[in-house]
Scaffold this active site. Structure first.
Site, PDB file in Angstrom:
ATOM      1  N   HIS A 111      -3.714  -2.804  -8.298  1.00 27.56           N
ATOM      2  CA  HIS A 111      -4.959  -3.437  -7.872  1.00 27.56           C
ATOM      3  C   HIS A 111      -6.007  -3.317  -8.983  1.00 27.56           C
ATOM      4  O   HIS A 111      -6.809  -4.233  -9.204  1.00 27.56           O
ATOM      5  CB  HIS A 111      -5.447  -2.766  -6.573  1.00 27.56           C
ATOM      6  N   GLU A 158       0.845  -1.192   0.000  1.00 28.68           N
ATOM      7  CA  GLU A 158       0.000   0.000   0.000  1.00 28.68           C
ATOM      8  C   GLU A 158       0.878   1.238   0.000  1.00 28.68           C
ATOM      9  O   GLU A 158       1.782   1.368   0.830  1.00 28.68           O
ATOM     10  CB  GLU A 158      -0.881   0.044   1.271  1.00 28.68           C
ATOM     11  N   ASP A 205      -7.154   1.763  -7.753  1.00 27.75           N
ATOM     12  CA  ASP A 205      -5.824   2.097  -7.233  1.00 27.75           C
ATOM     13  C   ASP A 205      -4.723   1.264  -7.916  1.00 27.75           C
ATOM     14  O   ASP A 205      -5.003   0.154  -8.351  1.00 27.75           O
ATOM     15  CB  ASP A 205      -5.795   1.915  -5.700  1.00 27.75           C
TER      16      ASP A 205
END
Ligand SMILES: [Zn+2]
Length: 183
Positions: free
Chosen positions: A154, A115, A164
């Site tokens: 993603h 992330e 994203d």
């Protein structure tokens, strides 16, 4: 960057309860995400709280929409470049959801999720790119089935459902920096 027992020694460990065993020991895909909590808001520790199951739902109206959500990623790269690791790389983190890479579903089974603290349409920081490239290189060196062609967003494995890391993510710059480090 160094990996010991599937933990990055340069990352601050923040162990998440949201993981389980992989069905096999295959680690062959890197998935890049973004997250900001609340959306478009940076800093603070809400992401860590979400990934460890202790997000204070009363602190922001948006947090209430995340009640009962059990998600994690292996690694977070903050805007400052700080690295936080939640799940050992050989375990199955819960980041991809319903997904498909090259005809294979359940991408959590065989992928590592990173992330970036960020949003689809706001530029990521240079510190984040620098760290992401170094982490990617360390992962490719450590996990033989990972390579520069097995890295995706993603959005690519959950099209129509996820967007994203978004248009702000500089794929060509990232891949170029990575290539320079690998060759
Ligand atoms: Zn995502």
């Amino acid at each position: 960057m160094q990996i010991e027992n599937h933990w990055l020694t340069q990352a601050r460990p923040c162990p998440s309860p949201f993981f389980n065993e992989r069905p096999s020991d295959e680690v062959s895909l890197l998935v890049i995400h973004n997250i900001a909590l609340p959306p478009l808001t940076y800093g603070g520790n809400a992401i860590e709280q979400l990934f460890t199951g202790c997000l204070p739902l009363d602190n922001h109206p948006y947090f209430k929409t995340l009640e009962g959500v059990e998600v994690s990623a292996h690694l977070l790269i903050q805007r400052t470049g700080e690295l936080v690791q939640f799940v050992a790389f050989d375990k199955r983190a819960w980041h991809a959801g319903v997904s498909n890479f090259a005809g294979r579903t359940q991408c959590n089974d065989f992928s590592i999720g990173i992330e970036l603290e960020g949003s689809d349409n706001q530029p990521y920081t240079q510190l984040q790119y620098k760290q992401l490239v170094l982490v990617t290189k360390a992962l490719i060196d450590h996990y033989p089935l990972l390579n520069k062609d097995r890295i995706c967003g993603h959005d690519a494995i959950a099209p129509g459902r996820k967007t994203d890391p978004g248009r702000a993510f500089n794929w060509s710059g990232y891949k170029q920096s990575l290539q320079a480090l690998l060759s």
